[in-house]
Design an enzyme around this catalytic site. Structure first.
Site, PDB file in Angstrom:
ATOM      1  N   ASP A 154      34.386  14.784 -45.412  1.00  0.00           N
ATOM      2  CA  ASP A 154      34.408  13.692 -44.430  1.00  0.00           C
ATOM      3  C   ASP A 154      35.812  13.135 -44.240  1.00  0.00           C
ATOM      4  OD1 ASP A 154      31.851  13.368 -43.265  1.00  0.00           O
ATOM      5  OD2 ASP A 154      31.093  12.792 -45.229  1.00  0.00           O
ATOM      6  N   CYS A 179      35.375  15.847 -54.863  1.00  0.00           N
ATOM      7  CA  CYS A 179      34.102  16.576 -54.821  1.00  0.00           C
ATOM      8  C   CYS A 179      33.858  17.232 -53.472  1.00  0.00           C
ATOM      9  CB  CYS A 179      32.939  15.672 -55.206  1.00  0.00           C
ATOM     10  SG  CYS A 179      32.700  14.316 -54.064  1.00  0.00           S
ATOM     11  N   GLU A 209      36.105   8.833 -48.749  1.00  0.00           N
ATOM     12  CA  GLU A 209      35.927   9.869 -47.729  1.00  0.00           C
ATOM     13  C   GLU A 209      36.202   9.340 -46.331  1.00  0.00           C
ATOM     14  OE1 GLU A 209      31.933  11.471 -47.929  1.00  0.00           O
ATOM     15  OE2 GLU A 209      31.058   9.522 -48.335  1.00  0.00           O
ATOM     16  N   HIS A 252      26.395  20.693 -43.697  1.00  0.00           N
ATOM     17  CA  HIS A 252      25.667  20.637 -44.959  1.00  0.00           C
ATOM     18  C   HIS A 252      24.819  21.876 -45.202  1.00  0.00           C
ATOM     19  CE1 HIS A 252      26.980  16.478 -45.059  1.00  0.00           C
ATOM     20  NE2 HIS A 252      26.964  16.689 -46.354  1.00  0.00           N
TER      21      HIS A 252
HETATM   22  C1  PEP Z   1      32.473  14.935 -48.582  1.00  0.00           C
HETATM   23  O1  PEP Z   1      32.371  14.315 -47.525  1.00  0.00           O
HETATM   24  O2  PEP Z   1      33.509  15.543 -48.930  1.00  0.00           O
HETATM   25  C2  PEP Z   1      31.339  15.015 -49.503  1.00  0.00           C
HETATM   26  C3  PEP Z   1      31.445  15.559 -50.694  1.00  0.00           C
HETATM   27  O3  PEP Z   1      30.136  14.555 -49.060  1.00  0.00           O
HETATM   28  P1  PEP Z   1      29.222  15.357 -48.012  1.00  0.00           P
HETATM   29  O4  PEP Z   1      29.813  16.726 -47.822  1.00  0.00           O
HETATM   30  O5  PEP Z   1      27.865  15.409 -48.576  1.00  0.00           O
HETATM   31  O6  PEP Z   1      29.321  14.524 -46.780  1.00  0.00           O
HETATM   32 MG    MG Z   2      30.688  13.005 -47.224  1.00  0.00          MG
END
Ligand code: PEP
Ligand code: MG
Length: 553
Positions: free
Chosen positions: A454, A501, A430, A188
């Site tokens: 994920d 996303c 995810e 992140h």
């Molecule tokens: C993902 O897992 O692709 C997602 C968009 O959520 P994050 O990256 O915040 O876990």
């Molecule tokens: Mg995620």
């Protein structure tokens, strides 16, 4: 000139002085501070956190071991208010201009020696207590050391590693680039750098060398090169590269206002991923058609304690107002794994990515979840809100979430607080489980958004935090692409739309395939919207669609 080669995780060239951000090694380092009032405030914040922790411990201990045994935590909490103790710390900070950790440690030593030398055995026992409360405050202060890391002027940050909670606390307007010795592209912290459009390099071994501190450096976030004390030729080359990037951006800016439609007329929504209200200007600046993922957990990461319903309401309302009618998909709290928040006091887990994270926390701590849902529904009348739930693996989780939404709506109705009844509800796909049962899940919600970060981690058994797994991580793995295709097909069969996303949404080498699959929306960091639009405008999918999909067989 020294060159360090790392991995570029956010493109861009930055010139600036390197500031090294060192975290506590466990030993208390005494150092001089400039602003005594600010340091005292930092101490006071830590003291308040310690007080809350002790309160929680007291209540927990009361339930588990009875009030008499719990008393010690109450005594500790009262000691945190002791005027002599506080006065000593304040004097050290103000008169000797030393950091709060040292002031607490020196006070603890004086007070515990004083208690230990008393005749009364009750008072002697307080020596250990004063050490205990001081250690607690020092631990809080050291964890929040990034808080104390203030930049007076824009600089390039070098750190061994940066947790998302630390990154969000830095003053973004003063960060020219990030460099870390550790880290992974899917973490992140890397995602945050891309969202904020700050050049970033990870895996830059050696950057923490003290001799590099305050030196002029150049960061090339495209190639992962770092030039320390660069020679004139490198400076000129990098200046040219920076100008070229700026020229490309100017060309891309011409695409603003043009709808993303392929040559053969296929439409797609291009949305932006954001982490805070501060990212909203980048949403319009890059002509995003909406917000496809507002990671609401960053509000929690930036906060010292649980954000209240009103605090959250005002942020969500403001995001919706700033979006001026465009859809804003706010994802509910996705805490856990690499996004740890101290005040949640989560038990340490062996395998936090598979632990109690995201929706699992929300369903086990419904009071926190309902506070967020109330804030969201209250904000819903100020724009086009969609609410999205992370880390879903089962139908029953979705049903529980929907029940909680209904409870919140009933409460608001009762209280005569207006909200939008038909606020869209969606889920993140995810986990492999949710992708596989997406036919069933699609009947329960208004939309899907595929979280490929994920989904990749869980499908390929690749820890997204562990850079050593990178060689085994095929982002275009057939398993992932098939799962995405299945999800899109199942969504469309049920008459709902689906977006992506995760970071894969911005992979231009997959745009044609996503269009061929019929993906309805792609949500990417704001800086990628215009390059993605350029790609969509150049695609002509109908002729090659069957061929592209055949590759998934
Ligand atoms: C993902 O897992 O692709 C997602 C968009 O959520 P994050 O990256 O915040 O876990
Ligand atoms: Mg995620």
């Amino acid at each position: 000139m020294t060159t360090i080669q790392g991995q570029g995780v956010c493109g861009g060239v930055a010139f600036g002085k390197l500031k090294l951000l060192r975290k506590s090694s466990g030993k208390i380092q005494r150092h001089h501070i400039e602003d005594a009032e600010k340091e005292w405030e930092r101490f006071q914040n830590a003291r308040e956190t310690a007080s809350r922790q002790l309160n929680d411990l007291y209540e927990k201990a009361c339930n588990e071991v009875g009030e008499e045994n719990a008393m010690i935590f109450d005594i500790h909490r009262m000691m945190l208010e002791d005027l002599d103790y506080l006065g000593s710390i304040r004097t050290y900070i103000q008169e000797q201009k030393i950091n709060a950790e040292s002031a607490v440690s020196m006070t603890a030593e004086t007070f515990s020696e004083m208690f230990a030398s008393m005749d009364n055995s009750y008072m002697q026992a307080r020596a250990a207590d004063v050490k205990d409360i001081s250690d607690r405050i020092i631990a809080i202060l050291s964890k929040n050391e990034v808080d104390g890391f203030t930049l007076n002027e824009p600089a390039i940050i070098g750190a061994e590693d940066l947790a998302p909670s630390e990154t969000v606390q830095l003053d973004k307007s003063k960060i020219l680039a990030f460099i870390t010795e550790k880290g992974s592209a899917a973490s992140h912290t890397s995602i945050l750098a891309r969202t904020m459009n700050i050049p970033a390099v990870i895996g830059a071994e050696g950057i923490m060398d003290d001799t590099f501190a305050d030196t002029d450096i150049i960061v090339d976030g495209f190639t992962g090169h770092i030039y320390i004390d660069p020679d004139m030729q490198t400076v000129l080359e990098m200046q040219a590269k920076k100008q070229q990037t700026e020229r490309q951006n100017e060309l891309l800016a011409k695409l603003k206002g043009i709808k993303p439609v392929t040559k053969d007329g296929q439409k797609i929504l291009l949305y932006a991923n954001i982490g805070s209200l501060e990212d909203m200007p980048a949403v319009y600046a890059n002509d995003a058609m909406g917000v496809g993922l507002f990671r609401s957990e960053f509000i929690f990461l930036e906060s010292k304690t649980y954000p209240t319903e009103d605090e959250q309401f005002s942020i969500y309302k403001s995001a919706l107002q700033k979006a001026m009618g465009k859809r804003v998909i706010i994802r509910t709290l996705d805490i856990g794994a690499d996004k740890q928040v101290d005040y949640f006091s989560m038990p340490k887990e062996e395998n936090p990515a598979m632990g109690v994270r995201a929706i699992r926390i929300c369903l086990t701590r419904p009071a926190i979840f309902k506070t967020q849902l109330r804030a969201l529904y209250r904000a819903s009348i100020f724009g086009h809100l969609a609410i999205m739930f992370p880390m879903i693996t089962s139908l029953s989780e979705v049903q529980q979430v929907k029940e909680l939404c209904e409870e919140v709506k009933a409460e608001l109705r009762e209280e005569q607080i207006p909200f939008r009844e038909n606020t869209e509800l969606g889920i993140m796909i995810e986990t492999p489980a949710s992708a596989i049962i997406s036919d069933k899940l699609a009947k329960e919600v208004d939309f899907f958004s595929i979280g490929t970060n994920d989904l990749t981690q869980y499908t390929l058994a690749i820890d997204r935090q562990n850079p050593d797994t990178t060689p085994f991580c095929d982002l275009h793995h057939l398993a992932i692409l098939r799962l995405i295709h299945t999800v899109v097909e199942n969504a469309h069969k049920a008459g709902i739309w689906t977006g992506i996303c995760g970071e894969l949404a911005g992979d231009l080498s997959l745009t044609e395939l996503f269009l061929a699959m019929g993906v309805d929306e792609l949500s990417v960091s704001p800086r990628l919207i215009l390059p993605l639009k350029q790609k969509v405008l150049s695609c002509d999918v109908s002729e090659i669609k069957d061929n592209l999909l055949q590759k998934l067989k």
